[in-house]
Design a protein around this motif. Structure first.
Motif, PDB file in Angstrom:
ATOM      1  N   TYR A 212      10.665 -35.874  51.176  1.00 17.40           N
ATOM      2  CA  TYR A 212      11.844 -35.145  50.712  1.00 17.40           C
ATOM      3  C   TYR A 212      11.671 -33.683  50.579  1.00 17.40           C
ATOM      4  O   TYR A 212      12.397 -32.688  50.756  1.00 17.40           O
ATOM      5  CB  TYR A 212      12.225 -35.905  49.598  1.00 17.40           C
ATOM      6  CG  TYR A 212      13.122 -37.050  49.687  1.00 17.40           C
ATOM      7  CD1 TYR A 212      14.406 -37.122  50.111  1.00 17.40           C
ATOM      8  CD2 TYR A 212      12.130 -38.287  49.173  1.00 17.40           C
ATOM      9  CE1 TYR A 212      14.809 -38.696  50.345  1.00 17.40           C
ATOM     10  CE2 TYR A 212      13.001 -39.427  49.246  1.00 17.40           C
ATOM     11  CZ  TYR A 212      13.968 -39.413  49.975  1.00 17.40           C
ATOM     12  OH  TYR A 212      14.713 -40.696  50.269  1.00 17.40           O
ATOM     13  N   VAL A 213      10.565 -33.258  50.184  1.00 16.82           N
ATOM     14  CA  VAL A 213      10.117 -31.858  50.024  1.00 16.82           C
ATOM     15  C   VAL A 213       8.574 -31.723  50.132  1.00 16.82           C
ATOM     16  O   VAL A 213       7.571 -32.503  50.043  1.00 16.82           O
ATOM     17  CB  VAL A 213      10.572 -31.717  48.515  1.00 16.82           C
ATOM     18  CG1 VAL A 213       9.367 -32.262  47.353  1.00 16.82           C
ATOM     19  CG2 VAL A 213      10.622 -30.261  48.299  1.00 16.82           C
ATOM     20  N   ASP A 214       7.955 -30.621  50.317  1.00 18.13           N
ATOM     21  CA  ASP A 214       6.721 -30.339  50.578  1.00 18.13           C
ATOM     22  C   ASP A 214       6.033 -30.082  49.401  1.00 18.13           C
ATOM     23  O   ASP A 214       6.520 -29.864  48.190  1.00 18.13           O
ATOM     24  CB  ASP A 214       6.240 -29.434  51.545  1.00 18.13           C
ATOM     25  CG  ASP A 214       6.783 -27.760  51.061  1.00 18.13           C
ATOM     26  OD1 ASP A 214       7.037 -27.864  49.974  1.00 18.13           O
ATOM     27  OD2 ASP A 214       7.116 -27.019  52.092  1.00 18.13           O
ATOM     28  N   GLU A 216       4.121 -27.773  47.883  1.00 15.64           N
ATOM     29  CA  GLU A 216       4.528 -26.538  47.436  1.00 15.64           C
ATOM     30  C   GLU A 216       5.950 -26.268  46.680  1.00 15.64           C
ATOM     31  O   GLU A 216       5.671 -25.700  45.470  1.00 15.64           O
ATOM     32  CB  GLU A 216       4.130 -25.235  48.529  1.00 15.64           C
ATOM     33  CG  GLU A 216       3.993 -24.107  47.654  1.00 15.64           C
ATOM     34  CD  GLU A 216       3.538 -23.089  48.956  1.00 15.64           C
ATOM     35  OE1 GLU A 216       3.299 -23.445  50.149  1.00 15.64           O
ATOM     36  OE2 GLU A 216       3.751 -21.809  48.751  1.00 15.64           O
ATOM     37  N   SER A 217       6.728 -27.012  47.180  1.00 15.76           N
ATOM     38  CA  SER A 217       7.986 -26.744  46.731  1.00 15.76           C
ATOM     39  C   SER A 217       8.035 -27.633  45.502  1.00 15.76           C
ATOM     40  O   SER A 217       8.540 -27.208  44.358  1.00 15.76           O
ATOM     41  CB  SER A 217       9.003 -27.293  47.536  1.00 15.76           C
ATOM     42  OG  SER A 217       9.046 -26.259  48.660  1.00 15.76           O
ATOM     43  N   LEU A 218       7.546 -28.756  45.603  1.00 13.48           N
ATOM     44  CA  LEU A 218       7.559 -29.603  44.368  1.00 13.48           C
ATOM     45  C   LEU A 218       6.607 -29.151  43.130  1.00 13.48           C
ATOM     46  O   LEU A 218       7.188 -28.944  42.065  1.00 13.48           O
ATOM     47  CB  LEU A 218       6.719 -31.133  44.874  1.00 13.48           C
ATOM     48  CG  LEU A 218       6.495 -32.328  43.987  1.00 13.48           C
ATOM     49  CD1 LEU A 218       5.664 -32.112  42.771  1.00 13.48           C
ATOM     50  CD2 LEU A 218       7.887 -32.631  43.324  1.00 13.48           C
ATOM     51  N   GLU A 219       5.518 -28.448  43.443  1.00 12.64           N
ATOM     52  CA  GLU A 219       4.953 -27.813  42.424  1.00 12.64           C
ATOM     53  C   GLU A 219       5.725 -26.634  41.791  1.00 12.64           C
ATOM     54  O   GLU A 219       5.803 -26.261  40.612  1.00 12.64           O
ATOM     55  CB  GLU A 219       3.490 -26.987  43.054  1.00 12.64           C
ATOM     56  CG  GLU A 219       2.721 -28.296  43.543  1.00 12.64           C
ATOM     57  CD  GLU A 219       2.003 -29.347  42.244  1.00 12.64           C
ATOM     58  OE1 GLU A 219       1.461 -28.483  41.562  1.00 12.64           O
ATOM     59  OE2 GLU A 219       1.995 -30.533  42.215  1.00 12.64           O
ATOM     60  N   THR A 220       6.394 -25.888  42.648  1.00  9.43           N
ATOM     61  CA  THR A 220       7.198 -24.721  42.209  1.00  9.43           C
ATOM     62  C   THR A 220       8.290 -25.167  41.302  1.00  9.43           C
ATOM     63  O   THR A 220       8.643 -24.584  40.475  1.00  9.43           O
ATOM     64  CB  THR A 220       7.720 -24.081  43.652  1.00  9.43           C
ATOM     65  OG1 THR A 220       6.711 -23.607  44.387  1.00  9.43           O
ATOM     66  CG2 THR A 220       8.483 -22.742  42.918  1.00  9.43           C
ATOM     67  N   ALA A 221       8.896 -26.214  41.574  1.00  8.74           N
ATOM     68  CA  ALA A 221      10.034 -26.936  40.803  1.00  8.74           C
ATOM     69  C   ALA A 221       9.363 -27.249  39.146  1.00  8.74           C
ATOM     70  O   ALA A 221      10.110 -26.539  38.143  1.00  8.74           O
ATOM     71  CB  ALA A 221      10.294 -28.174  41.236  1.00  8.74           C
ATOM     72  N   GLU A 224       7.819 -23.211  37.975  1.00 12.06           N
ATOM     73  CA  GLU A 224       8.873 -21.796  38.045  1.00 12.06           C
ATOM     74  C   GLU A 224      10.340 -22.526  37.433  1.00 12.06           C
ATOM     75  O   GLU A 224      11.053 -21.646  37.270  1.00 12.06           O
ATOM     76  CB  GLU A 224       9.127 -21.259  39.395  1.00 12.06           C
ATOM     77  CG  GLU A 224       8.058 -20.599  39.840  1.00 12.06           C
ATOM     78  CD  GLU A 224       7.476 -19.226  39.516  1.00 12.06           C
ATOM     79  OE1 GLU A 224       8.446 -18.643  38.759  1.00 12.06           O
ATOM     80  OE2 GLU A 224       6.335 -19.189  39.207  1.00 12.06           O
ATOM     81  N   ASP A 281      -3.076 -30.839  51.932  1.00 18.59           N
ATOM     82  CA  ASP A 281      -2.368 -29.949  51.364  1.00 18.59           C
ATOM     83  C   ASP A 281      -3.120 -29.284  50.110  1.00 18.59           C
ATOM     84  O   ASP A 281      -3.002 -28.072  50.193  1.00 18.59           O
ATOM     85  CB  ASP A 281      -0.953 -30.412  51.164  1.00 18.59           C
ATOM     86  CG  ASP A 281      -0.232 -30.547  52.451  1.00 18.59           C
ATOM     87  OD1 ASP A 281      -0.583 -30.260  53.480  1.00 18.59           O
ATOM     88  OD2 ASP A 281       1.005 -31.214  52.088  1.00 18.59           O
ATOM     89  N   TRP A 285      -4.863 -25.446  49.374  1.00 16.60           N
ATOM     90  CA  TRP A 285      -4.334 -24.766  48.122  1.00 16.60           C
ATOM     91  C   TRP A 285      -5.586 -24.256  47.701  1.00 16.60           C
ATOM     92  O   TRP A 285      -5.880 -23.060  47.220  1.00 16.60           O
ATOM     93  CB  TRP A 285      -3.425 -25.396  47.470  1.00 16.60           C
ATOM     94  CG  TRP A 285      -2.441 -25.024  46.266  1.00 16.60           C
ATOM     95  CD1 TRP A 285      -2.879 -24.045  45.571  1.00 16.60           C
ATOM     96  CD2 TRP A 285      -1.326 -25.309  45.979  1.00 16.60           C
ATOM     97  NE1 TRP A 285      -1.826 -23.620  44.901  1.00 16.60           N
ATOM     98  CE2 TRP A 285      -0.929 -24.210  44.911  1.00 16.60           C
ATOM     99  CE3 TRP A 285      -0.407 -26.382  46.477  1.00 16.60           C
ATOM    100  CZ2 TRP A 285       0.421 -24.265  44.425  1.00 16.60           C
ATOM    101  CZ3 TRP A 285       0.971 -26.557  45.910  1.00 16.60           C
ATOM    102  CH2 TRP A 285       1.257 -25.428  44.905  1.00 16.60           C
TER     103      TRP A 285
END
Ligand code: NAD
Length: 312
Positions: A212-214, A216-221, A224, A281, A285
């Motif tokens: 559903y999401v990569d 990086e975006s998951l971690e950003t949610a 941030e 991934d 990082w």
């Protein structure tokens, strides 16, 4: 015996942290380990960690570095460690039989009735570690959050037979050393922190493994988004002020929350191709050989946030 002595049993990562926390508040810490070399390297590491904190002005103590160090001594004799202590914090490896055996040895050493028996266990409920003890009524979990020097929360988890007075003494001591204790009313697997973490990992794994999401975006949610609230308040308080009080919020969003929860998958081990991709991934990082740097990066930010929170 002094009213100031703290016994730390096991001088690994967590034992060292507890030693520093108590010594920073002027307690006389006696650190015990079965391996003499380990005690030597523990002392060197404590010195290095404290020096780094003092150099950056991030120490949580009004004492000098030399004074704090002077409050920590070591022994390879368990009886010497625990005799005369007002509080015993066990930090041996996460193994039920080993912990039971260490506690049986401590239980055999005569100690006055008001001494608190605390284990650092991350996940073993206290009844499974203390049912065999004569003094089990004073036994509990005192689970620190990593790293304890930068993470004040400590979970106190009583067994069914733990006396409230023992929990009160542990709570008071945690407050004296500047930690922030929470007390569970009864034991449950994972206590509070690891249960919430397990729930987060559960849904995060679904979002990433089902693409559903990569990552990086998951971690950003988290970093941030959600993290901003959760550095200062918990999930129910968030709901309470998100609408016109909890009842209103529940009326508006309760069914939506339940609908989302119904789409949660069954628990599963994180493995297979999705886990391999996740590993790649994460490696990109922070490569494995840079993990220590990344830890220091985190610790500096956690220190700064802690200092800011204390000022706000
Ligand atoms: P660690 O492996 O770093 O340290 C364990 C220490 O115990 C070692 O120095 C070892 O020599 C010593 N030891 C082994 N047998 C012993 C014995 N019989 N008597 C005395 N000492 C003995 O482990 P750690 O990460 O410090 O974890 C200790 C406990 O704290 C575990 O129960 C763990 O689950 C819990 N905990 C860990 C973390 C974490 O993030 N690492 C956080 C909170 C709680």
């Amino acid at each position: 015996a002094t009213m100031n002595k703290i016994a730390i049993v096991g001088s690994g990562l967590v034992g060292k942290s507890w030693a520093m926390l108590f010594a920073c508040s002027g307690y006389d810490v006696m650190l015990y380990d079965v391996i003499p070399d380990q005690l030597q390297s523990a002392q060197e590491d404590i010195e290095a960690q404290l020096s780094a904190l003092y150099k950056e002005g991030l120490q949580r103590s009004s004492l000098t570095l030399a004074e704090v160090k002077g409050h920590i001594c070591t022994t390879t004799i368990l009886e010497e460690c625990v005799t005369g202590a007002i509080y015993i914090q066990e930090c041996v490896p996460e193994n039920r039989d080993l912990k039971r055996d260490v506690w049986r040895q401590i239980d055999d050493v005569i100690t006055p009735d008001d001494v608190v028996f605390a284990t650092s266990t991350s996940a073993i409920v206290p009844s499974l570690l203390s049912d065999h003890l004569k003094k089990r009524h004073r036994f509990m979990v005192a689970h620190p959050a990593n790293p304890p020097l930068l993470n004040p929360m400590v979970e106190l988890v009583p067994a069914p037979w733990t006396e409230p007075a023992a929990v009160d003494r542990a709570r008071a001591l945690m407050e004296v050393i500047g930690q922030v204790p929470i007390v569970l009313n009864k034991e449950i697997d994972g206590f509070v922190q690891a249960r919430i973490q397990a729930a987060i990992i559960h849904v995060a794994w679904q979002l990433v493994s089902e693409d559903y999401v990569d990552v990086e975006s998951l971690e950003t949610a988290m970093s941030e988004g959600l993290g901003g609230w959760y550095a200062f308040m918990g999930p129910f308080d968030v709901e309470h002020i998100n609408a016109n009080g909890f009842v209103d919020s529940n009326k508006k969003y309760g069914a939506m929350v339940e609908q989302v929860q119904k789409t949660f998958p069954k628990p599963e081990l994180m493995q297979g191709p999705a886990a391999e991709k996740l590993t790649r991934d994460l490696e990109q990082w922070t490569p494995s050989n840079r993990l220590a740097d990344r830890c220091r990066w985190r610790d500096r930010r956690m220190s700064a946030l802690l200092q800011l929170k204390r000022k706000l």
